[in-house]
Design an enzyme around this catalytic site. Sequence first.
Site, PDB file in Angstrom:
ATOM      1  CD1 TRP A 190      -5.697  -0.033   9.495  1.00  0.00           C
ATOM      2  CD2 TRP A 190      -5.145   1.400   9.497  1.00  0.00           C
ATOM      3  NE1 TRP A 190      -4.734  -1.543   9.279  1.00  0.00           N
ATOM      4  CE2 TRP A 190      -3.821   0.058   8.854  1.00  0.00           C
ATOM      5  CE3 TRP A 190      -4.657   2.120   9.236  1.00  0.00           C
ATOM      6  CZ2 TRP A 190      -2.836   0.366   8.628  1.00  0.00           C
ATOM      7  CZ3 TRP A 190      -3.329   2.536   8.539  1.00  0.00           C
ATOM      8  CH2 TRP A 190      -2.175   1.860   7.896  1.00  0.00           C
ATOM      9  CD  GLN A 249      -5.272  -2.218  -0.649  1.00  0.00           C
ATOM     10  OE1 GLN A 249      -4.558  -3.512  -1.020  1.00  0.00           O
ATOM     11  NE2 GLN A 249      -4.970  -3.628   0.990  1.00  0.00           N
ATOM     12  CD  GLN A 280      -9.069  -1.541  -0.837  1.00  0.00           C
ATOM     13  OE1 GLN A 280      -9.779  -1.971  -1.411  1.00  0.00           O
ATOM     14  NE2 GLN A 280      -8.734  -1.722   0.799  1.00  0.00           N
ATOM     15  CG  ASP A 281      -6.645   2.018   1.114  1.00  0.00           C
ATOM     16  OD1 ASP A 281      -7.033   1.816   1.895  1.00  0.00           O
ATOM     17  OD2 ASP A 281      -5.539   0.961   1.879  1.00  0.00           O
ATOM     18  NE  ARG A 310     -12.605  -1.229   7.666  1.00  0.00           N
ATOM     19  CZ  ARG A 310     -12.817  -1.751   6.376  1.00  0.00           C
ATOM     20  NH1 ARG A 310     -13.648  -3.213   7.108  1.00  0.00           N
ATOM     21  NH2 ARG A 310     -11.888  -2.098   5.398  1.00  0.00           N
ATOM     22  CG  ASP A 334     -10.897   1.709   4.814  1.00  0.00           C
ATOM     23  OD1 ASP A 334     -11.467   0.869   5.324  1.00  0.00           O
ATOM     24  OD2 ASP A 334     -10.008  -0.053   5.194  1.00  0.00           O
ATOM     25  CB  THR A 370      -0.473  -0.316   1.385  1.00  0.00           C
ATOM     26  OG1 THR A 370      -1.576  -1.269   0.863  1.00  0.00           O
ATOM     27  CG2 THR A 370      -1.679   1.202   1.276  1.00  0.00           C
TER      28      THR A 370
END
Length: 574
Positions: free
Chosen positions: A483, A379, A401-402, A481, A425, A350
């Site tokens: 991590w 990611q 994502q990310d 949420r 996320d 990532t």
Amino acid sequence: MKTIKFLPVLCALLLLSAFTSEKTITIFMIGDSTMANKSLVGDNQERGWGHVLGGFFSEDIVVDNHAMNGRSSKSFIDEGRWDAVLNKMKPGDYVFIQFGHNDEKPKPDRHTDPGTTFDANLKRFVEEARAKGGIPVLFNSIVRRNFRNNENAVAEDDFRRDKLVEAKEGDVLIDTHGKYLDSPRNVAKELNVPFVDMNKLTHDLVQGMGPEESKKLFMWIPENKYAACPKGRQDNTHLNVYGARTIARITVEAIAKEVPALAPFVRYYDYVVAKDGSGDFFTIQEAINAVPDFRKEKRTTILVRKGVYKEKLVVPECKLNVSLIGEKGAILTNDDYASKKNCFGENMSTSGSSTCYIYGPDFYAENITFENSAGRVGQAVACFIQGDRAYFKNCRFLGNQDTLYNYGKESRQYFENCYVEGTVDFIFGWSTVLFKDCVIHSVGDGYVTAPATDKGKKYGYVFVNCQLTGAPEATKVYLSRPWRPYGQAVYIQCSLGKHIVPEGWNNWGKKENEKTAFFAEYKNTGEGAAVEGRASYGHQLKNLKDYQVEDILSGTDGWNPVRDGNKLLNNLKR
């Protein structure tokens, strides 16, 4: 919400739209090779000062450069080039006029005489521009770098010699233009036209640098360095990139004095990045590399002109106080992703997938798009931020994502009027981050934030007056949420779209996170803001006593970008 009458608002919007569309001013440039745009083939280093002029003005000014190699005032007219400019000119536009280098040549298709035919052509440019409502400005020629009594100085303009005839140079710059310098001045006085004595500006510059140092301004190129001139070049007339930028800088200062109406649009940047060759560099990384290490007293300003820059950018820790300021359409992009293989056949991870890495403290970005274009492949980070006191204004962060990795545990980051999009996320990390007046857009189902706030930290993610919007396919999106167990996310007076699920919060499948994470809201609005159905471990703040905007990022040094803005941006005239 206050009610408003539709018709007056519509009229106001139409008026604003009309004003916006008409506010752009064009500066047309007509002249010779010392002003002209140049080919970039073979990494050609030659530039006219007009080629780089656009980097010294705000986007309210468009530079349309019609200057051409080898043209005189006569040939520019005879070839229909002046008519082409007139056909485009509208009231309020400017035309910068600089001839002389080629009017001096004996060739009949170019030659004019000062005092008669040269002056007549300059008068024609002025009078016909004014008839179209344009504003003419006259310039005389830049100097040739002539430190010797060279009888061939004028003729050498037409030759790109790899080496000049060896001759000893003196210490005094010798004029080659004669009375051709007087004609623009005389016509300007007679017709009441602004005049910029560019010959004096460049004479003082070149003479001050001296015979050896002044070579840095001109096309003195070693052999076997650039494909455009493999044999090298020793040219005392034509400018290189550094010379064009240096001369454009001193010229625009003079323009601001002689034409006060243009002064508010003048900008001075330390470096300019441009795909079209109008800057110091073609890539953003080259500009970052040129920033002096640990420059503490002043901010280094870098203009990124319109264009798509596909590169993997690193702002190292030794590059302090860097500002990237983009024109509209300045996009930094790359397409790495976590499972993509590196040169050793290993997953990039990532962190390794990011388009941009910011380690240097006091980084500032404005009007830049940070993009990871890899698509929905897991990611794929657009921007990774480690440095402290990072400030982003009017920027976009695009990905899935990310998207945005707020990495630094001791990093404070401020996002103002920004746009962030993603799926799962897509805003995540350890940092203390304030988003104010931003649009947070979900392009698919997922989680807006995934904070990894360390235990004992007072703040994690704080969103103030932001809009959370969703694409049609985004129907099940959580606000956050954790991590890490102590993750924090707070939404204050935000507008939450219908894509936000009633529960609002998710515990990442770990019941114990509900006891350690801190998720809260304060007076949010919109279809996704209903408190009924919220997860029981979420909080509804009763007041903002602990969430004053000026305190969230203050740390131990009192940093307050909300109050102060980017106060270190003091060596850029804006």
